[in-house]
Design a protein around this motif. Structure first.
Motif, PDB file in Angstrom:
ATOM      1  N   ALA A  34     -71.055 -58.621 -11.147  1.00 21.35           N
ATOM      2  CA  ALA A  34     -71.778 -59.231 -10.190  1.00 21.35           C
ATOM      3  C   ALA A  34     -71.208 -60.861 -10.127  1.00 21.35           C
ATOM      4  O   ALA A  34     -70.338 -61.167 -10.717  1.00 21.35           O
ATOM      5  N   GLN A  35     -71.734 -61.469  -8.979  1.00 22.13           N
ATOM      6  CA  GLN A  35     -71.099 -62.658  -8.410  1.00 22.13           C
ATOM      7  C   GLN A  35     -71.660 -63.792  -9.582  1.00 22.13           C
ATOM      8  O   GLN A  35     -72.847 -63.775  -9.845  1.00 22.13           O
ATOM      9  N   VAL A  41     -74.909 -56.155 -16.754  1.00 23.92           N
ATOM     10  CA  VAL A  41     -74.385 -56.976 -15.669  1.00 23.92           C
ATOM     11  C   VAL A  41     -73.257 -57.765 -16.219  1.00 23.92           C
ATOM     12  O   VAL A  41     -73.372 -58.343 -17.491  1.00 23.92           O
ATOM     13  N   VAL A  60     -66.814 -57.390  -6.723  1.00 27.05           N
ATOM     14  CA  VAL A  60     -68.244 -56.572  -7.244  1.00 27.05           C
ATOM     15  C   VAL A  60     -68.571 -55.402  -6.956  1.00 27.05           C
ATOM     16  O   VAL A  60     -68.357 -54.875  -5.893  1.00 27.05           O
TER      17      VAL A  60
END
Length: 579
Positions: free
Chosen positions: A466-467, A383, A434
């Motif tokens: 991802a955020q 991630v 994203v």
């Protein structure tokens, strides 16, 4: 059976080609029968003087023919009778080396015409070297030689073969070339220049078989058990048992092979029936380019009735400049790597009788340099934050730029990012929405003329963008030590193991670490701060080992920083460092 007599007991499939077979077989002579001689069937008007002129370019040698054949009247020969022409009276020719690779020895003939020994060989073989009649070629493992005969025919002698240039003669001053090869071990492939001269001879002999052609492309192999196999790709080949001219009871002593046929001659001289060659293997699934340095690995799909696969890699489509060859039982072709460049791969299936089938040949590009960097972060399927997240890979010494691509699919049909001239191997992905992505990296060096030379991409690796979660308060911040851990991953094939070395110096004179890994990844969390170099060697299940990869540099940080991300300093202003 006398070599000049009509061949008997031909199978019905050969009766229609009987004249062709007889024409071929009429030129067959055997060391066990008559020595190296050519049979001439007397025509009306023939004289020994005329035959000496035609065959030997020396009419004054007719007394030698008279003595050999016990002819009473040299000017009145009986039509239909046979006059034997000793080959050693014909003008001698030589051959030349078209191409040579690896350990190949040429043992020159002694004054008695037999091969010499390695001690008599001084100059190394090279393209253009001359080979005299009687020379014996000893071709070592991973070696190859292509020989051009005086009539332009090409003989390719494969690895682990011993072949003698038994005869290199010319019929008369300007007649056809008479060539005889003696295969004592291994195999040869021949491309014979076509000729309309019915007296022209090109033979390949093994201890139990003789093949004879006028113009064709064919191969002859001798197994360790003494069995001879022949396979014809173009033209026609006559194959006869070499058993002193006596047919083996209940078996056919000779056969004619047409294009796409092969046969086996057993160690006892039994000539098998012609059979269709196995079809060419399907190479469509093989890669058109190879990017792994140090090891050339290709997997041929299984083919029905095939018990093994013969394969070569050559510089040319005619396969006269072979650099790699071998026979592989399972279709897993494995060789030491080759330099970058264009090549040709040719593969043939081998049937249960040991006969090689039709070849499949296709271009193959090898491009391994400059080597791609290794991935550092994120981990595979890892991630990455959309707030300042980046992709990071190792530096490659000697490389000027890096190219990194990011796409939504592993085929990179429409890259979302494509940066071709990055000074360091890192790329920010904060501009992307994203989602799930793939990334890959390549090294780019600058050639002497200033052009950019890009190496192969590393295998695509997935990651998730991802955020970024909310930032913690300043009171809860702790010193980050993430830059003290090193994570490396790379692409590999199933079953491979790896040797990894880590050193402070690029020459690896005193490695800090030398370890063997079972997986294509490595993690270290206890290294002292500073710059290191890492290199990796592939240990393949086949037993081959690649060279060490070119070194990549990695940087290990101190691990101490303030809440704002700045290095922690002592009272003198120097950054605090780990031991």
């Amino acid at each position: 059976m006398h070599p000049s007599a009509p061949l008997q007991r031909l199978p019905s499939a050969l009766l229609a080609a009987g004249l062709v077979l007889s024409a071929f077989a009429s030129t067959l002579t055997f060391a066990a029968d008559r020595g190296d001689e050519i049979p001439h069937t007397v025509q009306p008007g023939d004289t020994l003087e005329g035959l000496a002129q035609s065959y030997l370019a020396a009419p004054q040698l007719w007394p030698r023919l008279q003595a050999r054949n016990k002819v009473k009247d040299p000017k009145h020969l009986q039509p239909g009778s046979v006059v034997w022409i000793p080959v050693d009276l014909q003008p001698a020719e030589s051959a030349s080396v078209e191409f040579v690779h690896g350990d190949v020895k040429a043992l020159p003939p002694t004054p008695h015409g037999k091969p010499g020994n390695a001690a008599t060989t001084n100059a190394p073989l090279a393209a253009g070297s001359t080979l005299a009649e009687g020379t014996k070629l000893e071709v070592g493992p991973d070696a190859f030689i292509a020989v051009r005969l005086a009539d332009g025919s090409i003989v390719r002698v494969n690895a682990q073969s011993d072949v003698q240039l038994r005869q290199l003669r010319r019929r008369g001053r300007a007649g056809s070339v008479q060539s005889v090869l003696e295969v004592q071990r291994g195999s040869v492939e021949s491309t014979v220049t076509p000729s309309s001269d019915r007296l022209r001879r090109f033979e390949v002999r093994t201890p139990r078989a003789v093949t004879s052609v006028r113009g064709t492309r064919f191969g002859v192999a001798l197994s360790e058990e003494g069995k001879t196999t022949a396979a014809v790709l173009q033209g026609a080949v006559a194959v006869q048992s070499r058993t002193g001219g006596i047919p083996v009871p209940g078996n056919t002593p000779a056969a004619l092979l047409q294009p796409g046929q092969g046969l086996a001659v057993q160690a006892d001289g039994t000539v098998g029936s012609p059979r269709p060659l196995l079809p060419a293997p399907d190479l469509q699934t093989l890669p058109k380019a190879v990017h792994e340095p140090g090891l050339l690995a290709l997997d041929v799909p299984p083919q029905p009735e095939s018990v093994a696969y013969q394969a070569v890699v050559a510089r040319d489509a005619d396969l006269t400049q072979v650099l790699r060859s071998g026979t592989f039982a399972n279709g897993r072709l494995r060789w030491p790597g080759l330099e970058d460049g264009p090549y040709y791969l040719s593969v043939r299936s081998v049937d249960a009788a040991g006969i090689a089938g039709l070849p499949a040949t296709q271009p193959l590009t090898i491009k391994t340099q400059p080597v791609p960097p290794l991935y550092q972060q994120p981990a595979a399927a890892g991630v990455v934050s959309n707030a300042g997240g980046q992709l990071l890979c190792t530096q490659v010494p000697g490389v000027r730029w890096y190219r990194i691509q990011v796409a939504a699919d592993a085929a990179f049909t429409q890259p979302a990012l494509d940066e071709a001239r990055l000074d360091s191997c890192r790329l920010s992905v904060a501009s992307l929405p994203v989602g799930n992505y793939f990334w890959r990296a390549a090294s780019v060096r600058e050639l002497a003329q200033g052009q950019a030379d890009q190496g192969p991409f590393a295998a695509a690796q997935s990651f998730v963008l991802a955020q970024q979660p909310p930032t913690l308060s300043a009171q809860s911040m702790q010193a980050s030590d993430g830059d003290t851990t090193v994570n490396l991953r790379w692409q590999a094939q199933a079953g491979q193991r790896f040797r990894l070395q880590l050193a402070r110096d690029i020459g690896f004179e005193k490695p800090t670490l030398d370890t063997t890994l079972d997986e294509p990844q490595w993690t270290a969390a206890d290294l002292a701060a500073g710059t290191y170099f890492v290199r990796i060697q592939v240990l393949d299940p086949s037993g081959l080992q690649s060279d060490f990869s070119p070194p990549r540099s990695i940087r290990v940080g101190t691990g101490f920083s303030t809440s704002s991300g700045l290095p922690v300093s002592d009272s003198s202003g120097e950054a605090v460092r780990r031991p």
